[in-house]
Design a protein around this motif. Structure first.
Motif, short mmCIF file in Angstrom:
data_model
loop_
_atom_site.label_atom_id
_atom_site.label_comp_id
_atom_site.label_asym_id
_atom_site.label_seq_id
_atom_site.Cartn_x
_atom_site.Cartn_y
_atom_site.Cartn_z
N LEU A 8 1.01 -1.24 0.05
CA LEU A 8 0.01 -0.04 0.04
C LEU A 8 0.95 1.32 0.20
CD1 LEU A 8 -2.39 -1.02 2.78
CD2 LEU A 8 -2.96 -0.97 0.62
N SER A 9 0.64 2.07 -0.88
CA SER A 9 1.58 3.28 -0.74
C SER A 9 0.83 4.37 0.42
CB SER A 9 1.52 4.05 -2.26
OG SER A 9 0.26 4.53 -2.48
N ILE A 10 1.82 5.00 0.99
CA ILE A 10 1.34 6.07 1.82
C ILE A 10 2.17 7.44 1.64
CG2 ILE A 10 2.81 5.25 3.72
CD1 ILE A 10 0.43 5.90 5.87
N LEU A 11 1.62 8.45 1.46
CA LEU A 11 2.04 9.68 0.89
C LEU A 11 2.85 10.17 2.36
CD1 LEU A 11 -0.91 11.38 -1.14
CD2 LEU A 11 1.68 10.52 -1.86
N ASP A 14 8.55 13.49 3.02
CA ASP A 14 9.84 13.11 2.37
C ASP A 14 10.36 11.50 3.16
OD1 ASP A 14 11.76 13.45 5.20
OD2 ASP A 14 10.45 15.24 4.82
N TYR A 15 11.12 10.96 2.55
CA TYR A 15 11.33 9.70 2.69
C TYR A 15 11.99 9.53 4.15
CZ TYR A 15 11.04 8.97 -2.18
OH TYR A 15 10.39 9.05 -3.48
N ASP A 16 12.66 10.23 4.37
CA ASP A 16 13.56 10.06 5.85
C ASP A 16 12.59 10.33 6.86
OD1 ASP A 16 15.75 9.64 4.69
OD2 ASP A 16 16.40 11.57 4.49
N SER A 17 11.47 11.38 6.81
CA SER A 17 10.56 11.37 7.88
C SER A 17 9.71 10.30 8.19
CB SER A 17 9.82 12.81 7.95
OG SER A 17 8.98 12.99 6.85
N GLY A 18 9.51 9.81 6.66
CA GLY A 18 8.45 8.37 6.93
C GLY A 18 9.17 7.37 7.67
N ILE A 19 10.46 7.33 7.30
CA ILE A 19 11.52 5.97 7.81
C ILE A 19 11.39 6.22 9.32
CG2 ILE A 19 13.64 5.01 8.18
CD1 ILE A 19 13.88 5.54 5.12
N ALA A 20 11.74 7.65 9.92
CA ALA A 20 11.94 7.97 11.03
C ALA A 20 10.52 7.62 12.09
CB ALA A 20 12.10 9.51 11.42
N PHE A 21 9.62 7.74 11.30
CA PHE A 21 8.35 7.43 12.19
C PHE A 21 7.79 6.12 12.10
CE2 PHE A 21 3.57 6.38 12.12
CZ PHE A 21 3.36 6.59 13.32
N PHE A 22 7.80 5.31 10.97
CA PHE A 22 7.58 4.03 10.84
C PHE A 22 8.41 3.00 11.56
CE2 PHE A 22 4.68 5.82 7.72
CZ PHE A 22 3.53 5.59 8.01
N ALA A 67 -2.84 15.75 -0.17
CA ALA A 67 -3.48 14.50 0.33
C ALA A 67 -2.87 14.00 1.43
CB ALA A 67 -3.47 13.50 -0.78
N ILE A 68 -1.37 14.53 1.75
CA ILE A 68 -0.83 13.82 2.88
C ILE A 68 -1.46 14.12 4.13
CG2 ILE A 68 1.39 14.29 4.33
CD1 ILE A 68 2.86 15.28 2.11
N GLY A 69 -1.69 12.78 4.60
CA GLY A 69 -2.31 12.91 6.11
C GLY A 69 -4.10 12.70 5.94
N ASP A 116 -0.64 9.11 12.92
CA ASP A 116 0.80 9.37 12.49
C ASP A 116 1.21 10.79 12.30
OD1 ASP A 116 0.45 10.08 9.50
OD2 ASP A 116 0.30 8.19 9.07
N PRO A 117 2.60 11.24 12.29
CA PRO A 117 2.76 12.62 12.32
C PRO A 117 2.20 13.50 10.98
CG PRO A 117 4.72 11.11 12.22
CD PRO A 117 3.62 10.25 12.24
N PHE A 118 1.75 12.45 10.14
CA PHE A 118 1.42 13.23 8.73
C PHE A 118 -0.10 13.52 8.75
CE2 PHE A 118 4.79 9.80 8.24
CZ PHE A 118 5.76 10.79 8.25
#
Length: 129
Positions: A8-11, A14-22, A67-69, A116-118
């Motif tokens: 599933l794609s999730i917007l 940026d990649y690094d903030s996504g990695i930091a959270f997940f 659409a983020i979040g 999530d933070p988004f």
């Protein structure tokens, strides 16, 4: 024929903030982080032991950024099932995951809503037997 939902794609902004959270806060596994060039990466994360993963998709353009979040239209649209609700709730809370409510019991199981933070809303859920 066998089929399964693989990604599933999730917007994310940026990649690094996504990695930091997940990975950092949720405790997901970082399955892949491949540089595709021109600022694009193929980043897959998944709950430990899961068959379905998320593709972190860096939002590009106004429509995706808007659409983020809000991929679920403001409602809970992601359900993270656990067999250790109390332990996962405590770990996630201690890592800074923001829960909207205290855990509650429903006829279908134990649940707590978090964001999530988004801005996406999730259920942490342990289904009743």
């Amino acid at each position: 024929m066998t089929q399964k939902l693989a990604l599933l794609s999730i917007l994310v902004p940026d990649y690094d903030s996504g990695i930091a959270f997940f990975v950092g806060q949720m405790g997901f596994d970082l399955l892949e982080d491949t540089d595709l060039g021109r600022g694009k990466r193929w980043v897959r994360v998944a709950p430990v032991g899961a068959q379905t993963a998320f593709l972190l998709a860096k939002a590009v353009g106004d429509q995706q950024v808007d659409a983020i979040g809000n991929q679920g239209g403001g409602r809970v649209w992601l359900f993270l099932q656990t067999d250790d609700f109390d332990g996962d709730y405590a770990r996630m809370r201690d890592r800074g995951v923001q829960f909207e409510e205290a855990p509650r019991n429903e006829p279908y199981g134990k649940v707590a809503v978090f964001r999530d933070p988004f801005g996406n809303r999730w259920d942490l859920i342990a289904f009743s037997a």
